[in-house]
Design a protein around this motif. Structure first.
Motif, PDB file in Angstrom:
ATOM      1  N   SER A 191     -11.140  -9.673  -4.672  1.00 49.33           N
ATOM      2  CA  SER A 191     -12.589  -9.601  -4.570  1.00 49.33           C
ATOM      3  C   SER A 191     -12.958  -8.363  -3.765  1.00 49.33           C
ATOM      4  N   ARG A 192     -14.217  -7.977  -3.835  1.00 46.74           N
ATOM      5  CA  ARG A 192     -14.684  -6.804  -3.095  1.00 46.74           C
ATOM      6  C   ARG A 192     -14.464  -6.984  -1.591  1.00 46.74           C
ATOM      7  N   GLU A 193     -14.714  -8.196  -1.086  1.00 51.77           N
ATOM      8  CA  GLU A 193     -14.587  -8.456   0.347  1.00 51.77           C
ATOM      9  C   GLU A 193     -13.137  -8.333   0.817  1.00 51.77           C
ATOM     10  N   ILE A 194     -12.200  -8.845   0.015  1.00 51.09           N
ATOM     11  CA  ILE A 194     -10.788  -8.737   0.383  1.00 51.09           C
ATOM     12  C   ILE A 194     -10.334  -7.283   0.328  1.00 51.09           C
ATOM     13  N   ALA A 195     -10.772  -6.558  -0.687  1.00 51.26           N
ATOM     14  CA  ALA A 195     -10.402  -5.147  -0.798  1.00 51.26           C
ATOM     15  C   ALA A 195     -10.948  -4.331   0.372  1.00 51.26           C
ATOM     16  N   MET A 196     -12.161  -4.663   0.830  1.00 49.71           N
ATOM     17  CA  MET A 196     -12.740  -3.933   1.955  1.00 49.71           C
ATOM     18  C   MET A 196     -11.968  -4.214   3.247  1.00 49.71           C
ATOM     19  N   ALA A 325       3.229  -2.320  10.882  1.00 49.23           N
ATOM     20  CA  ALA A 325       2.283  -3.434  11.017  1.00 49.23           C
ATOM     21  C   ALA A 325       1.123  -3.286  10.038  1.00 49.23           C
ATOM     22  N   ARG A 326       0.603  -2.088   9.917  1.00 45.44           N
ATOM     23  CA  ARG A 326      -0.535  -1.854   9.026  1.00 45.44           C
ATOM     24  C   ARG A 326      -0.147  -2.039   7.557  1.00 45.44           C
ATOM     25  N   LEU A 327       1.028  -1.529   7.187  1.00 46.47           N
ATOM     26  CA  LEU A 327       1.463  -1.692   5.803  1.00 46.47           C
ATOM     27  C   LEU A 327       1.709  -3.158   5.480  1.00 46.47           C
ATOM     28  N   ARG A 328       2.307  -3.884   6.430  1.00 51.77           N
ATOM     29  CA  ARG A 328       2.552  -5.312   6.187  1.00 51.77           C
ATOM     30  C   ARG A 328       1.237  -6.055   5.964  1.00 51.77           C
ATOM     31  N   PHE A 329       0.230  -5.737   6.768  1.00 55.66           N
ATOM     32  CA  PHE A 329      -1.046  -6.433   6.624  1.00 55.66           C
ATOM     33  C   PHE A 329      -1.810  -5.984   5.380  1.00 55.66           C
ATOM     34  N   LEU A 330      -1.642  -4.739   4.986  1.00 59.09           N
ATOM     35  CA  LEU A 330      -2.237  -4.293   3.730  1.00 59.09           C
ATOM     36  C   LEU A 330      -1.696  -5.113   2.566  1.00 59.09           C
ATOM     37  N   VAL A 331      -0.375  -5.258   2.505  1.00 62.91           N
ATOM     38  CA  VAL A 331       0.238  -6.049   1.432  1.00 62.91           C
ATOM     39  C   VAL A 331      -0.171  -7.508   1.545  1.00 62.91           C
ATOM     40  N   CYS A 333      -2.902  -8.934   2.882  1.00 65.38           N
ATOM     41  CA  CYS A 333      -4.292  -9.185   2.481  1.00 65.38           C
ATOM     42  C   CYS A 333      -4.459  -9.152   0.973  1.00 65.38           C
ATOM     43  N   THR A 334      -3.797  -8.222   0.331  1.00 63.22           N
ATOM     44  CA  THR A 334      -4.034  -8.015  -1.101  1.00 63.22           C
ATOM     45  C   THR A 334      -3.269  -8.980  -1.988  1.00 63.22           C
ATOM     46  N   ARG A 335      -2.597  -9.966  -1.416  1.00 63.77           N
ATOM     47  CA  ARG A 335      -2.004 -11.029  -2.253  1.00 63.77           C
ATOM     48  C   ARG A 335      -3.076 -11.997  -2.754  1.00 63.77           C
ATOM     49  N   ALA A 336      -4.255 -12.012  -2.134  1.00 62.80           N
ATOM     50  CA  ALA A 336      -5.288 -13.023  -2.408  1.00 62.80           C
ATOM     51  C   ALA A 336      -6.296 -12.512  -3.429  1.00 62.80           C
ATOM     52  N   ARG A 337      -6.602 -13.353  -4.406  1.00 60.36           N
ATOM     53  CA  ARG A 337      -7.629 -13.004  -5.393  1.00 60.36           C
ATOM     54  C   ARG A 337      -9.018 -13.419  -4.923  1.00 60.36           C
ATOM     55  N   GLU A 338      -9.143 -14.655  -4.447  1.00 59.62           N
ATOM     56  CA  GLU A 338     -10.468 -15.222  -4.198  1.00 59.62           C
ATOM     57  C   GLU A 338     -10.823 -15.336  -2.722  1.00 59.62           C
ATOM     58  N   ASP A 339      -9.924 -15.888  -1.907  1.00 60.91           N
ATOM     59  CA  ASP A 339     -10.238 -16.052  -0.490  1.00 60.91           C
ATOM     60  C   ASP A 339      -8.983 -15.966   0.355  1.00 60.91           C
ATOM     61  N   LEU A 340      -9.209 -15.661   1.630  1.00 61.15           N
ATOM     62  CA  LEU A 340      -8.127 -15.327   2.553  1.00 61.15           C
ATOM     63  C   LEU A 340      -8.432 -15.938   3.912  1.00 61.15           C
ATOM     64  N   HIS A 341      -7.450 -16.673   4.472  1.00 62.51           N
ATOM     65  CA  HIS A 341      -7.659 -17.415   5.714  1.00 62.51           C
ATOM     66  C   HIS A 341      -6.532 -17.096   6.701  1.00 62.51           C
TER      67      HIS A 341
END
Length: 366
Positions: A191-196, A325-331, A333-341
């Motif tokens: 989603s746009r929010e996850i990508a941002m 750390a940043r690369l790990r979190f980039l990957v 976050c982007t596993r999620a299509r709809e929502d992320l918790h």
């Protein structure tokens, strides 16, 4: 799992399907750009054209995922890991195991492998399609050149995680392809929010890439009193969204086992599966069933889920400005299509997310 049809592909993705069947090619793109899907389509197109094809990846769980992704397409090409392909090649050509480095037996002796193939005159006519190619060492691509093998590589060097990795410029140089890889520019997953949110963890500006148009809910960071409370919340979430796949991404095998046991005690044993490398009870995953999937950060590359839960945010204690750390979190976050918790139990939100603006991340301090 959702596998797009040929009619669903974007213009940049159709260009991949139409690539020449001879020669080597390098394709790059952002997380969610469809590299794994296009690796499957590339292998299918080559097999349909009569080429012998093997689709490779470095990671065992991603290998399982690709093999199950679209069986009607991948039935002809073989899908395996790089290590298994090399082992089979060496047994066929040399009747022994591939040579290992004297300094580190977990790694191959790429120089010795190249010399052996040159002296024996070994050549390979199979076309290799490589997914997550940035995480293979340069020695692999040197070996491909020695073998005279055609290779199609799908990679994003902004997602390099690990000790053996190769820059795209080096892959292009070694394979003799143009310096500018073919680029998949659109995020078809998030989603746009996850990508941002994910863009906050990029190591360099990617403002030239368009954001997704599909909107969703803000990713959430929540403070929880205990893991039991989070598992109860995940159970309630699953009961309300049984049509969604749920990924629970953990830092350690111990947490994976603890969460699997906790969800089983809440009546979700038949809905849950876990993957831990080298655990014979948890070393396979059926992506057509068991919609709650518990994996580690080590095994998450290339995977995607409708909803992602990160239960152990407190364990991310490394320098949040560091590259790894940043690369790990980039990957992540982007596993999620709809929502992320994200969930943490400490009084203070961990530094890795604490600096993220409230406009990009909702915070619940219950």
């Amino acid at each position: 799992m959702r596998f797009p049809s040929l009619l669903d592909l974007g213009g940049d993705q159709r260009t991949v399907v139409e690539l020449p069947f001879r020669g080597s090619h390098v394709i790059t793109g952002p997380p969610g750009g469809g590299k794994t899907v296009m690796a499957v389509y590339r292998a299918w197109a080559l097999a349909t054209a009569g080429r012998e094809v093997v689709l490779l990846t470095r990671y065992n769980l991603l290998h399982q995922y690709i093999a199950q992704l679209a069986p009607e397409l991948t039935g002809t090409p073989r899908v395996t890991t790089c290590a298994r392909w090399l082992k089979a090649l060496w047994r066929e050509k040399f009747e022994r195991e591939p040579p290992r480095s004297a300094e580190d037996e977990r790694r191959y002796d790429w120089g010795e492998m190249q010399r052996s193939c040159v002296l024996r005159g070994v050549r390979v006519t199979t076309h290799l399609v490589v997914d997550e190619g940035q995480n293979l060492p340069l020695g692999f691509y040197r070996l491909c050149r020695v073998l005279g093998v055609d290779v199609t590589v799908f990679a994003d060097e902004k997602q390099r995680i690990g000790t053996e990795e190769t820059a795209l410029s080096e892959v292009c140089r070694m394979l003799g392809t143009p310096d500018a890889p073919l680029e998949l520019r659109h995020d078809h997953r998030n989603s746009r929010e996850i990508a941002m949110l994910a863009s906050e963890f990029h190591m360099e500006n990617r403002t030239g890439l368009p954001l997704p148009t599909r909107s969703g809910s803000l990713p959430v960071v929540m403070r929880i009193p205990s893991l039991d409370g989070l598992l109860t919340g995940i159970t309630q979430y699953f009961n309300a969204h049984q049509d969604r796949s749920i990924g629970i991404i953990c830092r350690s095998a111990r947490t994976i086992r603890e969460i699997q046991g906790g969800l089983a005690s809440r009546g979700l044993a038949k809905k849950t599966q876990a993957y831990i490398f080298d655990d014979r009870y948890r070393d396979t995953m059926d992506f057509s069933a068991h919609p709650i999937r518990i994996v580690s950060t080590v095994s998450m590359k290339g995977l995607e889920f409708d909803s992602v839960f990160v239960p152990d945010l407190d364990s991310y204690t490394e320098d949040p400005t560091g590259v790894e750390a940043r690369l790990r979190f980039l990957v992540l976050c982007t596993r999620a299509r709809e929502d992320l918790h994200f969930a943490h139990r400490g009084t203070h939100e961990p530094p890795i997310t604490a600096a993220i603006p409230d406009a990009l991340l909702a915070r619940h301090h219950g």
